[in-house]
Design an enzyme around this catalytic site. Structure first.
Site, PDB file in Angstrom:
ATOM      1  N   CYS A 142       0.813  -1.218   0.000  1.00 33.87           N
ATOM      2  CA  CYS A 142       0.000   0.000   0.000  1.00 33.87           C
ATOM      3  C   CYS A 142       0.851   1.274   0.000  1.00 33.87           C
ATOM      4  O   CYS A 142       1.502   1.575  -0.981  1.00 33.87           O
ATOM      5  CB  CYS A 142      -0.987  -0.015   1.162  1.00 33.87           C
ATOM      6  SG  CYS A 142      -2.384   1.109   0.871  1.00 33.87           S
ATOM      7  N   LYS A 163     -11.543   8.457  -0.910  1.00 33.57           N
ATOM      8  CA  LYS A 163     -10.705   7.311  -0.581  1.00 33.57           C
ATOM      9  C   LYS A 163     -11.228   6.047  -1.252  1.00 33.57           C
ATOM     10  O   LYS A 163     -12.426   5.776  -1.258  1.00 33.57           O
ATOM     11  CB  LYS A 163     -10.678   7.119   0.937  1.00 33.57           C
ATOM     12  CG  LYS A 163      -9.723   6.050   1.424  1.00 33.57           C
ATOM     13  CD  LYS A 163      -9.753   5.985   2.952  1.00 33.57           C
ATOM     14  CE  LYS A 163      -8.738   5.013   3.495  1.00 33.57           C
ATOM     15  NZ  LYS A 163      -8.778   4.965   4.985  1.00 33.57           N
ATOM     16  N   SER A 192      -7.444   0.372   0.602  1.00 30.29           N
ATOM     17  CA  SER A 192      -7.682   1.435   1.571  1.00 30.29           C
ATOM     18  C   SER A 192      -6.640   2.520   1.321  1.00 30.29           C
ATOM     19  O   SER A 192      -5.627   2.607   2.002  1.00 30.29           O
ATOM     20  CB  SER A 192      -7.569   0.889   3.003  1.00 30.29           C
ATOM     21  OG  SER A 192      -7.772   1.910   3.954  1.00 30.29           O
ATOM     22  N   HIS A 235      -4.250  -4.403   0.541  1.00 30.85           N
ATOM     23  CA  HIS A 235      -3.982  -5.020   1.840  1.00 30.85           C
ATOM     24  C   HIS A 235      -4.490  -6.459   1.872  1.00 30.85           C
ATOM     25  O   HIS A 235      -5.486  -6.756   2.548  1.00 30.85           O
ATOM     26  CB  HIS A 235      -4.648  -4.215   2.957  1.00 30.85           C
ATOM     27  CG  HIS A 235      -3.997  -2.903   3.240  1.00 30.85           C
ATOM     28  ND1 HIS A 235      -2.832  -2.796   3.972  1.00 30.85           N
ATOM     29  CD2 HIS A 235      -4.345  -1.637   2.878  1.00 30.85           C
ATOM     30  CE1 HIS A 235      -2.492  -1.511   4.070  1.00 30.85           C
ATOM     31  NE2 HIS A 235      -3.381  -0.794   3.416  1.00 30.85           N
ATOM     32  N   GLU A 237      -3.470  -8.755   3.502  1.00 30.79           N
ATOM     33  CA  GLU A 237      -3.320  -9.301   4.857  1.00 30.79           C
ATOM     34  C   GLU A 237      -4.470  -8.937   5.778  1.00 30.79           C
ATOM     35  O   GLU A 237      -4.602  -9.499   6.878  1.00 30.79           O
ATOM     36  CB  GLU A 237      -2.008  -8.801   5.481  1.00 30.79           C
ATOM     37  CG  GLU A 237      -2.013  -7.379   5.997  1.00 30.79           C
ATOM     38  CD  GLU A 237      -1.860  -6.302   4.926  1.00 30.79           C
ATOM     39  OE1 GLU A 237      -1.837  -5.111   5.280  1.00 30.79           O
ATOM     40  OE2 GLU A 237      -1.761  -6.647   3.720  1.00 30.79           O
ATOM     41  N   ARG A 249     -13.014   4.686  12.552  1.00 26.61           N
ATOM     42  CA  ARG A 249     -11.972   5.646  12.928  1.00 26.61           C
ATOM     43  C   ARG A 249     -12.119   6.940  12.146  1.00 26.61           C
ATOM     44  O   ARG A 249     -12.054   8.044  12.714  1.00 26.61           O
ATOM     45  CB  ARG A 249     -10.592   5.042  12.680  1.00 26.61           C
ATOM     46  CG  ARG A 249      -9.411   5.968  12.942  1.00 26.61           C
ATOM     47  CD  ARG A 249      -8.166   5.466  12.222  1.00 26.61           C
ATOM     48  NE  ARG A 249      -8.323   5.525  10.768  1.00 26.61           N
ATOM     49  CZ  ARG A 249      -7.532   4.889   9.898  1.00 26.61           C
ATOM     50  NH1 ARG A 249      -6.548   4.134  10.333  1.00 26.61           N
ATOM     51  NH2 ARG A 249      -7.738   5.008   8.591  1.00 26.61           N
TER      52      ARG A 249
END
EC number: 2.3.1.46
Length: 305
Positions: A142, A163, A192, A235, A237, A249
Site C-alpha cells: 500500500c 478514498k 484502503s 492489503h 493481509e 476511525r
C-alpha cells in the site's frame, strides 16, 4: 514447493511445458536448506494487529521462516504499548549490517500527505536503497508501494479526492508467471488508499510487469523484472473487520468517509463483513515467499549481491 522428479522421466518435459514447478534430482541433490530470514518494517499504527496479519500469511507455507520486526525510529506510539515495542522491535541500525532473504514493508495511513512531508521520509529512502543490495526480495504494501514507486521510478501517484475503500475486483495478467501462479482470472482484494497508479503510465515509464489491476482502481500488483521488488497497492493481509474499524476511525475523526464498497453484506454496516479475499492473500504471500525468495536466495546470504 517443487515436485522432485527423475531427470529422465518422460513427464518432466511435459510438466515444464505446462509451467509446473519441477526440480530435477540432480539439482535437488545440490540444494542446501535453511530457515528463511524475513524482516518486517511495520509502519502501521496498530502494530500488534498488523504484525499478526502478516505473520499469519507468512506462516502458510512448508518453509521455516525466521521473522524479525523493526520500526523506523524510537518515537512513542499512541496505539502500541512501549513495552511491546521495546521487547519485540529493533531499530534499523541494528539489522542493516546483515543480509536478508525477504523484507516486508507495510502501509501507513499517510495517503494525503506529500512524501517529502512525512517525518521519516529520508529514513524510508535510506531503507529502500539499502534493501536493493541486502535483500533477495522486498514486498512493498500500500503506502510503502506508492512511496517506493515514486522514489525508485519517479512515478507520480494520482491522489483522489475520495478514498478507495472496500473490496475491489481485479484482473490477473501474465498467468504463467510464478508470482501469480494459481490466481483466478479475477479476484477480490481489499483497498484502503487515496492514491492510484495508472497502468498505461507505469508501463510506458518503467520496466515493471503489471500482474493485476482494476478498471476503477489502477494497479494492484506489479514487480521488477527480477522480482527483487514486488509492489502491492492493497492489503491482502487484512482481517475481515479491519476496513470496518478504519471506517469507524475516519467517522470519529470527522472525515466523512464513504462506506467501504462491496464489503458489508447487503451494504448494511450493521452486518458482519465476510473475508472473500483470504485465499488470494495466502496465495500471493506463498508465491512471493517461494518463487521470489526461497528459490533464488543464496544458501549463504553473504553471497547476495
Amino acid at each position: 514447493m517443487p515436485i522432485r522428479i527423475s531427470d529422465d522421466l518422460p513427464a518432466a518435459d511435459i510438466l515444464r511445458s505446462e509451467n509446473i514447478f519441477t526440480m530435477s534430482e540432480s539439482r535437488a541433490s545440490l540444494q542446501n536448506i535453511r530457515p528463511l530470514r524475513v524482516l518486517i518494517l511495520n509502519l502501521m499504527p496498530k502494530k500488534i494487529e498488523t504484525e499478526t496479519q502478516i505473520m499469519r500469511l507468512l506462516s502458510n507455507t512448508p518453509l521455516q521462516v525466521n521473522v524479525e520486526l523493526i520500526r523506523v525510529d524510537a518515537r512513542a506510539s499512541r496505539n502500541t504499548p512501549k513495552e511491546h515495542l521495546d521487547k519485540f522491535y529493533s531499530d534499523f541500525d541494528r539489522v542493516k549490517n546483515q543480509k536478508w532473504d525477504g523484507f516486508v514493508i507495510t502501509g501507513a495511513p499517510l495517503g494525503q500527505l506529500p512524501f517529502e512531508d512525512v517525518y521519516y521520509w529520508e529514513k524510508f529512502v535510506e531503507i529502500v536503497e539499502w534493501s536493493r543490495h541486502n535483500v533477495t526480495s522486498t514486498l512493498f504494501l500500500c503506502w510503502a508501494a506508492q512511496a517506493a514507486l515514486t522514489y525508485l521510478y519517479g512515478l507520480k501517484k494520482e491522489t483522489r479526492g475520495d478514498k478507495l475503500s472496500g473490496i475491489y475486483l481485479h484482473r490477473t495478467h501474465h498467468h504463467h508467471h510464478p508470482l501469480v501462479r494459481g490466481f483466478d482470472d479475477e479476484f477480490w482484494a481489499p483497498l484502503s488508499r487515496f492514491a492510484e497508479f495508472n497502468s498505461e503510465v507505469v508501463s510506458e515509464n518503467s520496466d515493471l510487469t503489471i500482474f493485476a489491476d482494476a478498471p476503477n482502481a489502477g494497479i494492484y500488483l506489479a514487480a521488477s523484472p527480477d522480482c527483487r521488488q514486488v509492489y502491492v497497492t492493497g492489503h491482502p493481509e487484512y482481517d475481515a473487520s479491519t476496513l470496518h474499524n478504519e471506517y469507524l476511525r475516519d467517522l470519529e475523526e470527522g472525515l466523512e468517509p464513504k462506506q467501504p464498497v462491496n464489503y458489508y453484506p447487503d451494504n448494511d454496516q450493521n452486518k458482519t463483513p465476510r473475508a472473500i479475499w483470504r485465499s488470494h492473500g495466502n496465495l500471493l504471500y506463498s508465491n512471493w515467499l517461494n518463487y521470489c525468495v526461497y528459490q533464488v536466495t543464496p544458501y549463504d546470504l553473504a553471497d547476495l549481491i
